[in-house]
Design an enzyme around this catalytic site. Structure first.
Site, short mmCIF file in Angstrom:
data_model
loop_
_atom_site.label_atom_id
_atom_site.label_comp_id
_atom_site.label_asym_id
_atom_site.label_seq_id
_atom_site.Cartn_x
_atom_site.Cartn_y
_atom_site.Cartn_z
N ASN A 232 -19.44 -7.61 -1.31
CA ASN A 232 -19.78 -7.89 0.09
C ASN A 232 -19.18 -6.83 0.99
OD1 ASN A 232 -20.34 -9.66 2.57
ND2 ASN A 232 -18.12 -9.41 2.66
N GLU A 233 -19.95 -6.33 1.93
CA GLU A 233 -19.47 -5.37 2.94
C GLU A 233 -18.52 -4.35 2.31
OE1 GLU A 233 -18.21 -7.22 6.65
OE2 GLU A 233 -20.27 -7.85 7.05
N GLU B 141 -18.71 -20.10 3.93
CA GLU B 141 -17.57 -19.27 3.50
C GLU B 141 -16.27 -20.04 3.64
OE1 GLU B 141 -17.22 -15.55 5.70
OE2 GLU B 141 -15.86 -14.76 4.19
N TYR C 19 -25.43 -9.18 13.47
CA TYR C 19 -25.05 -10.29 14.35
C TYR C 19 -25.58 -10.05 15.76
CZ TYR C 19 -22.03 -12.26 10.75
OH TYR C 19 -21.57 -12.85 9.60
N GLN D 23 -22.85 -19.35 10.22
CA GLN D 23 -22.69 -19.98 8.93
C GLN D 23 -23.10 -21.44 9.02
OE1 GLN D 23 -18.86 -19.18 7.10
NE2 GLN D 23 -19.02 -16.97 7.43
N GLU E 203 -26.32 -12.19 6.44
CA GLU E 203 -25.44 -12.62 7.54
C GLU E 203 -26.15 -12.28 8.83
OE1 GLU E 203 -21.25 -11.56 7.44
OE2 GLU E 203 -21.21 -11.79 5.26
#
Ligand code: AHR
Length: 499
Positions: free
Chosen positions: A180-181, A35, A247, A351, A304
């Site tokens: 995204n999101e 990103e 996460y 990432q 992610e």
């Protein structure tokens, strides 16, 4: 070389059934995410053609070489939240004429890295593309144009514009993410509203039939299955995957997440316990998918995942160190993804460089490979391998205070090289464990591969000491027709079995 010593009387026993192979572990499960955030792209990978750091058309040679050696199968780009406000036309044409802009990250983006540069990078490292479009501040037309620009094969003004900018042939875009999101940085939407928007966008994303990217719908976060629920019902036939982001936060508390280094054993075990929740998370989403998509046309794309620690490094930009603990986090997640290979065809860790759970860290001209890099490298044989059913008997338990987790985690697959590869994790930071390996219908003669471990739970490589932790060769022979493997404390091991 670490050789296995004598075999314990009561080992953990692992039975591998080679007669009933399960689904293929899609190579895209080992995907990465790059990103425009912090030094993830600029400095971390891109230094520009005029830099004194050796580079190829702006991409630093050391990083490109390391990523190529890693066999990265897929790269998601340009975000994340960055994608939610990114305008692709700012990033094409002569580099010195491109406008700089402030997108959602509120950091000035110089647009030196755009579509052409991204494809140059992934072609150099041998990866496929997962491009993420902008629903948040973009338009249907802007996104449709981008897809055409990348995939049209002539007879189109956008294909001519691409050729004018130096690329005659269309690129291959494996996946295209529509937003995204959307529940957060992508526009604070509700799933029903996004489902309608998605259908509208997807309808106009024309591309030649043979090269149309597989379209991905952006889903929810963590254990909340409400987005998966709505999207799997409403977008049948229009999407091949719904994303979820998950996460690993050591404390489980986003306000005080825990440190990357210098943590105590309570955060070792809580981190591993929290990461193991990925299994239940996938099961929860799969229950919904199985109900709404019994034909199994829609995959769960975990695009992610990884560790997220308190940002203590003055560099900011979600830069964090990466230790042996991160390697175990990666390995435990691989095992879970293999277990769910049928429904999880793609994941991208957050990432690739300098951001969150990174493969590579850079500081100006210096580069260092992290324990997570080595975990990905050790597991490369599992890309496109045939998963094999595996049962663990008499497993050890690792307990600290109120938390208990399984001592051994394992996964096996028949790889493209024809060999059975076995991966083992010992979560206990104090005790080695003996594992007896039984493979149905075969007398295994031995095993050889690599083991990653160290004396300290937070062992890590630095720019001053880049070789503190790296895999060591491991091999062992069977005795009396039995294969015994001693897995050191706090270790990740991957071996090929000799049948
Ligand atoms: O990976 C960092 C950020 O985390 C991404 O930009 C966003 O999608 C997520 O919230």
């Amino acid at each position: 070389m670490i050789a296995a010593p004598a075999f314990a009387a009561n080992p953990v026993s692992i039975d591998i059934d080679t007669g009933k192979p399960g689904p293929i572990i899609n190579k895209y499960v080992y995907g990465q995410f790059a990103e425009h955030l912090g030094t993830g792209v600029y400095e971390g990978m891109w230094v520009g053609p005029k830099s004194s750091i050796p580079n190829t058309r702006g991409w630093r040679n050391d990083v490109v070489g390391a990523l190529k050696a890693l066999q990265v199968p897929l790269v998601r780009w340009p975000g994340g939240c960055f994608a939610d406000t990114y305008h692709w036309r700012d990033g094409i044409g002569p580099q010195d004429k491109r406008p700089s802009n402030v997108y959602g990250s509120r950091v000035e983006e110089i647009n030196a890295v755009g579509t052409h540069e991204f494809f140059d990078l992934i072609e150099m490292i041998g990866a496929d593309a997962y491009v993420n479009g902008n629903v948040g501040t973009g338009s249907v037309r802007e996104m449709a144009d981008w897809v055409q620009y990348m995939t049209a094969d002539g007879g189109s003004p956008l294909a001519r514009l691409r050729a004018q900018n130096g690329r005659e042939k269309p690129w291959k875009v494996a996946y295209f993410g529509i937003g995204n999101e959307l529940w957060g940085c992508g526009g604070n939407m509700k799933p029903d509203y996004y489902a309608n928007l998605y259908s509208n966008y997807e309808h106009f994303l024309w591309a030649p039939e043979k090269s149309r990217p597989k379209m991905i719908a952006s889903g929810g976060s963590g254990f909340d299955t409400s987005w998966t629920q709505v999207l799997s019902k409403e977008l049948k036939g229009r999407t091949i995957g719904i994303t979820v982001h998950q996460y690993t936060v050591p404390t489980g508390n986003w306000e005080v997440k825990g440190k990357d280094l210098g943590f105590k054993e309570d955060e070792w075990i809580s981190t591993l316990a929290n990461t193991l929740k990925m299994d239940q998370l996938i099961k929860d989403h799969v229950v919904v998918l199985d109900k709404n998509d019994p034909e199994k046309k829609i995959g769960l794309m975990i695009d992610e995942w990884g560790t997220w620690y308190d940002e203590v490094n003055p560099r900011g930009g979600l830069f964090q160190q990466n230790s042996l603990r991160d390697a175990l986090v990666a390995a435990l997640n691989f095992h879970i993804f293999h277990e769910h290979a049928e429904r999880v065809p793609m994941t991208t860790i957050a990432q690739m460089v300098n951001v969150l759970q990174a493969m590579i860290l850079t500081d100006k001209e210096k580069m260092v490979l992290t324990p997570t890099y080595y975990a990905f490298q050790m597991y490369a044989p599992f890309q496109d391998a045939k998963s094999l059913p595996l049962a663990i008997k008499d497993n050890t338990r690792y307990t600290l205070g109120a938390v208990t987790i399984p001592g051994v985690s394992a996964t096996a697959a028949r790889a493209k090289d024809g060999k059975v590869h076995l991966a083992l994790v010992n979560t206990d930071p104090h005790k080695a464990v003996d594992v007896a390996v039984n493979v149905s219908g075969t007398q295994v003669k031995g095993a050889a591969g690599q083991v990653l471990t160290s004396a300290a739970m937070d062992a890590h490589n630095t720019f001053q000491n880049p070789q503190v932790i790296k895999p060591a060769a491991f091999s062992t022979r069977a005795a009396g027709g039995k294969l015994a493997i001693k897995v050191p404390a706090k270790a990740v091991m991957v071996v090929a079995l000799e049948e």
